[in-house]
Design an enzyme around this catalytic site. Structure first.
Site, PDB file in Angstrom:
ATOM      1  N   GLU A  46     -77.883 -52.085   3.808  1.00  0.00           N
ATOM      2  CA  GLU A  46     -79.215 -52.173   3.181  1.00  0.00           C
ATOM      3  C   GLU A  46     -79.634 -53.622   3.301  1.00  0.00           C
ATOM      4  O   GLU A  46     -79.295 -54.449   2.455  1.00  0.00           O
ATOM      5  CB  GLU A  46     -79.141 -51.783   1.694  1.00  0.00           C
ATOM      6  CG  GLU A  46     -78.743 -50.365   1.414  1.00  0.00           C
ATOM      7  CD  GLU A  46     -79.761 -49.349   1.899  1.00  0.00           C
ATOM      8  OE1 GLU A  46     -80.903 -49.734   2.238  1.00  0.00           O
ATOM      9  OE2 GLU A  46     -79.410 -48.171   1.961  1.00  0.00           O
ATOM     10  N   CYS A  64     -85.854 -55.944  -2.166  1.00  0.00           N
ATOM     11  CA  CYS A  64     -85.953 -55.701  -0.716  1.00  0.00           C
ATOM     12  C   CYS A  64     -87.156 -54.808  -0.439  1.00  0.00           C
ATOM     13  O   CYS A  64     -87.649 -54.754   0.680  1.00  0.00           O
ATOM     14  CB  CYS A  64     -84.660 -55.115  -0.165  1.00  0.00           C
ATOM     15  SG  CYS A  64     -84.137 -53.654  -1.018  1.00  0.00           S
TER      16      CYS A  64
HETATM   17  C1  UN1 Z   1     -83.388 -53.512  -3.633  1.00  0.00           C
HETATM   18  O1  UN1 Z   1     -84.347 -54.285  -3.719  1.00  0.00           O
HETATM   19  O2  UN1 Z   1     -82.306 -53.900  -3.109  1.00  0.00           O
HETATM   20  O3  UN1 Z   1     -87.156 -49.064  -4.804  1.00  0.00           O
HETATM   21  C2  UN1 Z   1     -83.369 -52.139  -4.168  1.00  0.00           C
HETATM   22  C3  UN1 Z   1     -86.893 -50.029  -5.532  1.00  0.00           C
HETATM   23  C4  UN1 Z   1     -85.644 -49.978  -6.349  1.00  0.00           C
HETATM   24  C5  UN1 Z   1     -84.464 -50.431  -5.558  1.00  0.00           C
HETATM   25  C6  UN1 Z   1     -84.635 -51.710  -4.821  1.00  0.00           C
HETATM   26  N1  UN1 Z   1     -85.444 -48.616  -6.796  1.00  0.00           N
HETATM   27  O4  UN1 Z   1     -87.616 -51.001  -5.612  1.00  0.00           O
END
Ligand code: UN1
Length: 513
Positions: A271, A305
């Site tokens: 990820e 992210c």
């Molecule tokens: C991340 O930023 O690593 O969709 C995960 C989202 C959250 C998860 C983010 N449920 O923004």
């Protein structure tokens, strides 16, 4: 060494007692016991850069000891029936519910995201527990018709053994939750290394899992935790006892992890960086779009992210939406993430603040026009102003992920052009379009639409539910975690052909003597 010396703890941090933390904490959970023989580090509050507490990280000996115990525990855990493993994860969900507010507060304190998002992060793990409990009765294989008489083919799913989980500071416990809940019901033990700058969350989360394991007389090593830096991450990547390594972090480090894991024929689940766009068409509900952009670009101080980094506005509504957004940005309350009403907390570290400053210089040098923000706030914390930059989609900086409340805005004329811009960056995590037109919606989610793993309509790029598979394409790494059929990555598939007759017919009609 005493694990908790609460007397020297500041009053505002006293709630940490409720989740088993003291002013000095051992950072390794090995074979059901807490220890630590590595460097002593400080956990720092991003809102004032003052020390919250100390943590003793893992040494290589700690790592080895932990891995040995974990490998032993794996032999026991994989033999427990999946629905029984689900019951343990159900209890974990309840244990988290009981500590939701304390743990959420700690996430906010140590990571710097606002309290509502800190609590939301813990809620995400609780949701994962619920999902995994149901899943524990649905790890179904299949029966496949055999071409040979008196033969049957089965596909069964078996545990991998140990799953390594390396998580990042921005979701310091939810990402462990995505991986661990699924890995555990699938029959795997978990080895976790949290982010070096969020060790208290790593420890608090581990204590909650440890409590559930203890209560059920199960080996503590089913979850083995190491606080530590890159050396421990590298040890996990290299370790042949760990068939699957789940890594969350930058594309650069993710590529290194993948190469190391590949070399030993391990599997990796990545990820990595995002660079997510919101497209607003000229028929869109612009108020809905503005609210979404605010959450997606300013939420978690732009350090998800899934943060929206690029806003693509149709030329007919460009000025209208931009003006409204600039107006809304002026009202964003910046401050202590634990205080009610704050929308924008600090960046996670002093270094992130410096990166932001450097990034702004680079943006300006590449022709970016700062419409609001663009500077840091002089204070003891790591605060910066929420920033909007008008820039060409072709500028080099637009292709990179810069963590911070930074939004690039650009203009387009047609859907085709907007999709091209959306797809023009190396990353491919999340994307969203605002429109009411079915023909646009279906083009957007179809083969010539967004090339991302997450393709939204009329909602922000961030804030995904756990029921879907989470992850992205291209430089985001291709992994899928959390819901849907992501569980299959945490198991090995056995294709079994069983001959229950007395003849030996061969496949493809081969007659062999
Ligand atoms: C991340 O930023 O690593 O969709 C995960 C989202 C959250 C998860 C983010 N449920 O923004």
């Amino acid at each position: 060494m005493s694990e908790s010396k609460m007397s020297s703890m500041k009053k505002e941090y006293e709630f940490l007692k409720e989740i088993g933390l003291g002013s000095r904490n051992l950072g390794c959970y090995i074979n059901g016991l807490w220890q630590g023989n590595g460097p002593v580090i400080s956990s720092v509050n991003p809102a004032n850069n003052q020390r919250i507490a100390e943590v003793v990280e893992a040494s290589f000996q700690d790592y080895e000891e932990g891995m040995r115990a974990c490998a032993e525990a794996a032999k026991i855990w994989m033999q427990i029936p999946a629905p029984k493993r689900g019951e343990i994860v159900r209890q974990l969900g309840d244990a988290l519910r009981a500590k939701l507010h304390y743990l959420g507060r700690l996430v906010s304190l140590e990571m710097g995201k606002i309290l509502a998002e800190g609590i939301g992060e813990v809620q995400e793990i609780i949701d994962m527990c619920d999902f995994a409990v149901g899943l524990s009765r649905q790890l179904n294989g299949s029966i496949i018709p055999s071409e040979r008489p008196n033969h049957i083919m089965l596909e069964t799913w078996n545990p991998l053994g140990i799953v390594g989980v390396i998580t990042a500071f921005n979701f310091p416990c939810a990402v462990l939750g995505w991986n661990a809940c699924i890995a555990l019901v699938c029959g795997n033990c978990v080895v976790w290394k949290g982010a070096p700058t969020t060790p208290l969350i790593t420890i608090a989360m581990t204590k909650i899992v440890a409590g559930v394991l203890e209560k059920n007389n199960l080996p503590g090593a089913i979850l083995t935790t190491f606080c530590g830096g890159a050396e421990i991450g590298q040890a996990i990547a290299e370790d042949t006892r760990i068939p699957l390594v789940s890594f969350t972090g930058s594309t650069k480090v993710g590529l290194m992890v993948q190469q190391i894991v590949n070399q030993r024929f391990g599997k990796s689940l990545l990820e990595l960086s995002g660079n997510n766009a919101i497209i607003v068409m000229d028929d869109a509900d612009t108020e809905l779009a503005v609210r979404s952009v605010l959450f997606a670009a300013v939420g978690t101080a732009g350090q998800r992210c899934t943060t929206c980094r690029r806003l693509l506005l149709h030329e007919n509504i460009y000025h209208k939406v931009l003006e409204r957004l600039l107006d809304v940005y002026k009202q964003v309350k910046i401050g202590n993430p634990l205080e009610k009403g704050t929308l924008l907390g600090p960046l996670h570290t002093r270094a992130s603040r410096e990166n932001f400053e450097k990034g702004i210089q680079k943006i300006k040098s590449q022709g970016g026009k700062i419409l609001t923000g663009g500077n840091v706030i002089e204070s003891e914390g790591n605060f910066v102003h929420p920033t909007i930059v008008e820039i060409s989609p072709n500028a080099d900086v637009v292709k990179e992920e810069l963590f911070g409340p930074l939004l690039y805005v650009m203009k387009f004329q047609s859907l085709k052009e907007a999709i091209e811009i959306n797809n023009s960056v190396p990353q491919g995590l999340s994307s969203s379009i605002f429109t009411r037109k079915p023909e646009i919606i279906f083009k957007w989610i179809g083969p010539q639409g967004s090339d991302c793993g997450i393709v939204n309509v009329n909602i922000p790029t961030n804030g995904a539910e756990i029921g879907g598979a989470f992850g992205g394409e291209k430089a985001t790494g291709g992994g899928r975690e959390a819901g849907s059929d992501s569980w299959k990555q945490y198991m090995r598939r056995s294709t079994c052909t069983i001959n229950y007759g007395n003849e030996l017919p061969l496949a493809q009609g081969i007659n062999f003597g």
